[in-house]
Design a protein around this motif. Sequence first.
Motif, PDB file in Angstrom:
ATOM      1  N   LEU A 133      11.145  31.330 -21.253  1.00  0.00           N
ATOM      2  CA  LEU A 133      11.799  32.457 -21.926  1.00  0.00           C
ATOM      3  C   LEU A 133      13.154  32.779 -21.289  1.00  0.00           C
ATOM      4  N   GLY A 134      13.207  32.632 -19.964  1.00  0.00           N
ATOM      5  CA  GLY A 134      14.469  32.897 -19.273  1.00  0.00           C
ATOM      6  C   GLY A 134      15.574  31.935 -19.646  1.00  0.00           C
ATOM      7  N   THR A 135      15.204  30.724 -20.071  1.00  0.00           N
ATOM      8  CA  THR A 135      16.227  29.727 -20.435  1.00  0.00           C
ATOM      9  C   THR A 135      16.715  29.891 -21.876  1.00  0.00           C
ATOM     10  N   ILE A 136      16.004  30.676 -22.675  1.00  0.00           N
ATOM     11  CA  ILE A 136      16.308  30.751 -24.108  1.00  0.00           C
ATOM     12  C   ILE A 136      17.693  31.332 -24.418  1.00  0.00           C
ATOM     13  N   PRO A 137      18.108  32.461 -23.801  1.00  0.00           N
ATOM     14  CA  PRO A 137      19.401  33.047 -24.199  1.00  0.00           C
ATOM     15  C   PRO A 137      20.570  32.073 -24.103  1.00  0.00           C
ATOM     16  N   LEU A 138      20.712  31.396 -22.969  1.00  0.00           N
ATOM     17  CA  LEU A 138      21.858  30.511 -22.789  1.00  0.00           C
ATOM     18  C   LEU A 138      21.708  29.232 -23.618  1.00  0.00           C
ATOM     19  N   MET A 139      20.486  28.714 -23.715  1.00  0.00           N
ATOM     20  CA  MET A 139      20.273  27.513 -24.526  1.00  0.00           C
ATOM     21  C   MET A 139      20.546  27.798 -26.004  1.00  0.00           C
ATOM     22  N   THR A 140      20.199  29.009 -26.449  1.00  0.00           N
ATOM     23  CA  THR A 140      20.483  29.396 -27.834  1.00  0.00           C
ATOM     24  C   THR A 140      21.982  29.517 -28.055  1.00  0.00           C
ATOM     25  N   THR A 141      22.663  30.119 -27.087  1.00  0.00           N
ATOM     26  CA  THR A 141      24.119  30.241 -27.179  1.00  0.00           C
ATOM     27  C   THR A 141      24.768  28.866 -27.237  1.00  0.00           C
ATOM     28  N   ALA A 142      24.227  27.935 -26.462  1.00  0.00           N
ATOM     29  CA  ALA A 142      24.760  26.566 -26.480  1.00  0.00           C
ATOM     30  C   ALA A 142      24.572  25.935 -27.850  1.00  0.00           C
ATOM     31  N   THR A 143      23.441  26.233 -28.491  1.00  0.00           N
ATOM     32  CA  THR A 143      23.169  25.686 -29.820  1.00  0.00           C
ATOM     33  C   THR A 143      24.170  26.225 -30.837  1.00  0.00           C
ATOM     34  N   TYR A 144      24.520  27.502 -30.692  1.00  0.00           N
ATOM     35  CA  TYR A 144      25.425  28.128 -31.651  1.00  0.00           C
ATOM     36  C   TYR A 144      26.894  27.815 -31.389  1.00  0.00           C
ATOM     37  N   LEU A 145      27.266  27.806 -30.115  1.00  0.00           N
ATOM     38  CA  LEU A 145      28.685  27.714 -29.777  1.00  0.00           C
ATOM     39  C   LEU A 145      29.110  26.377 -29.191  1.00  0.00           C
ATOM     40  N   GLY A 146      28.119  25.522 -28.843  1.00  0.00           N
ATOM     41  CA  GLY A 146      28.483  24.245 -28.240  1.00  0.00           C
ATOM     42  C   GLY A 146      28.856  24.418 -26.785  1.00  0.00           C
ATOM     43  N   ASN A 147      29.716  23.555 -26.288  1.00  0.00           N
ATOM     44  CA  ASN A 147      30.090  23.551 -24.864  1.00  0.00           C
ATOM     45  C   ASN A 147      31.116  24.647 -24.586  1.00  0.00           C
ATOM     46  N   PHE A 148      30.610  25.886 -24.468  1.00  0.00           N
ATOM     47  CA  PHE A 148      31.481  27.055 -24.419  1.00  0.00           C
ATOM     48  C   PHE A 148      31.899  27.458 -23.008  1.00  0.00           C
ATOM     49  N   LEU A 149      31.270  26.923 -21.977  1.00  0.00           N
ATOM     50  CA  LEU A 149      31.600  27.308 -20.608  1.00  0.00           C
ATOM     51  C   LEU A 149      32.659  26.377 -20.035  1.00  0.00           C
ATOM     52  N   ASN A 150      33.693  26.975 -19.447  1.00  0.00           N
ATOM     53  CA  ASN A 150      34.701  26.118 -18.814  1.00  0.00           C
ATOM     54  C   ASN A 150      34.181  25.602 -17.479  1.00  0.00           C
ATOM     55  N   THR A 151      34.843  24.588 -16.943  1.00  0.00           N
ATOM     56  CA  THR A 151      34.351  23.891 -15.751  1.00  0.00           C
ATOM     57  C   THR A 151      34.247  24.813 -14.542  1.00  0.00           C
ATOM     58  N   SER A 152      35.258  25.636 -14.296  1.00  0.00           N
ATOM     59  CA  SER A 152      35.242  26.501 -13.112  1.00  0.00           C
ATOM     60  C   SER A 152      34.105  27.518 -13.170  1.00  0.00           C
ATOM     61  N   LEU A 153      33.850  28.061 -14.358  1.00  0.00           N
ATOM     62  CA  LEU A 153      32.766  29.039 -14.504  1.00  0.00           C
ATOM     63  C   LEU A 153      31.420  28.361 -14.300  1.00  0.00           C
ATOM     64  N   LYS A 154      31.281  27.144 -14.821  1.00  0.00           N
ATOM     65  CA  LYS A 154      30.040  26.399 -14.625  1.00  0.00           C
ATOM     66  C   LYS A 154      29.771  26.174 -13.143  1.00  0.00           C
ATOM     67  N   GLU A 155      30.815  25.806 -12.415  1.00  0.00           N
ATOM     68  CA  GLU A 155      30.658  25.532 -10.988  1.00  0.00           C
ATOM     69  C   GLU A 155      30.199  26.782 -10.245  1.00  0.00           C
ATOM     70  N   ARG A 156      30.766  27.925 -10.590  1.00  0.00           N
ATOM     71  CA  ARG A 156      30.369  29.171  -9.935  1.00  0.00           C
ATOM     72  C   ARG A 156      28.924  29.535 -10.243  1.00  0.00           C
ATOM     73  N   LEU A 157      28.548  29.359 -11.491  1.00  0.00           N
ATOM     74  CA  LEU A 157      27.188  29.702 -11.884  1.00  0.00           C
ATOM     75  C   LEU A 157      26.165  28.757 -11.264  1.00  0.00           C
ATOM     76  N   LEU A 158      26.523  27.482 -11.171  1.00  0.00           N
ATOM     77  CA  LEU A 158      25.607  26.505 -10.583  1.00  0.00           C
ATOM     78  C   LEU A 158      25.364  26.782  -9.106  1.00  0.00           C
ATOM     79  N   LYS A 159      26.357  27.385  -8.440  1.00  0.00           N
ATOM     80  CA  LYS A 159      26.196  27.719  -7.028  1.00  0.00           C
ATOM     81  C   LYS A 159      25.145  28.805  -6.823  1.00  0.00           C
ATOM     82  N   ALA A 160      24.889  29.589  -7.875  1.00  0.00           N
ATOM     83  CA  ALA A 160      23.910  30.673  -7.760  1.00  0.00           C
ATOM     84  C   ALA A 160      22.481  30.148  -7.839  1.00  0.00           C
ATOM     85  N   ILE A 161      22.296  28.959  -8.414  1.00  0.00           N
ATOM     86  CA  ILE A 161      20.946  28.428  -8.605  1.00  0.00           C
ATOM     87  C   ILE A 161      20.240  28.160  -7.278  1.00  0.00           C
ATOM     88  N   PRO A 162      20.875  27.467  -6.297  1.00  0.00           N
ATOM     89  CA  PRO A 162      20.189  27.272  -5.007  1.00  0.00           C
ATOM     90  C   PRO A 162      19.799  28.575  -4.332  1.00  0.00           C
TER      91      PRO A 162
END
Length: 235
Positions: A166-195
């Motif tokens: 359920l936690g993965t649904i919001p962003l995965m749904t947004t990806a379905t609607y908008l495609g590759n909407f995150l820029n590279t720098s924002l992705k890198e920052r967000l990925l750093k939060a996962i560890p």
Amino acid sequence: MLLTALLFGLLGSFHCVGMCGPIAFLLPVDRNNPVKRVLQVTTYHAGRLTTYATIGLLFGFLGKRLDVFGYQQQLSIAIGLLMILVVLLPSKVFQRYNGSRFMYQWVGKIKNALGAQLKHKSMDRFFVIGFLNGFLPCGLVYMAVFGSVAAGNSLQGALYMIFFGLGTIPLMTTATYLGNFLNTSLKERLLKAIPVAVIVIGALFILRGLGLGIPYISPTPQVAVEKITAQQVCH
């Protein structure tokens, strides 16, 4: 622990978009019919959640078997430590003992099946796509599986995986609607939060296993409570 699963899914969904995003981008949704598109995307997520629930059910059952033999608390600590070690140890350590090559054939079959399903637009196909998607190898899903084992029984294990999904649904749904909407720098920052999230959740599993008597976070082991209660009844 279900709240931690939901938060884990929310943060982990940034990784999911990177790994499973291409599937979400290629979903044959009806772009001209908003209602139908919502139903199609919902059916896709229902397929993923079904897979996660099935996996959680099986591994939760394993956790229950371990609990019967009195190891569930130790298992929770071990899983928490493993989560933290996976983040802190260099990736070369895991590559040295990487057995993923044995999974290539299995993964290849899933990808081939997904490719065939993506060519169709019937509603049941979206469920099948999501169901198959849930079986694709993913480090974050493996971490969530650890949580389902530590949950202690089949129902809680299934719920843990469902809340993770359920936690993965919001962003995965947004990806379905908008495609590759995150820029590279924002992705890198967000990925750093996962560890960081993995370490926090690992610490929560350790606290849960220690049984410090902290409500909801580190409750007193039920076995100990039952023994005390039995002794009081005998006296």
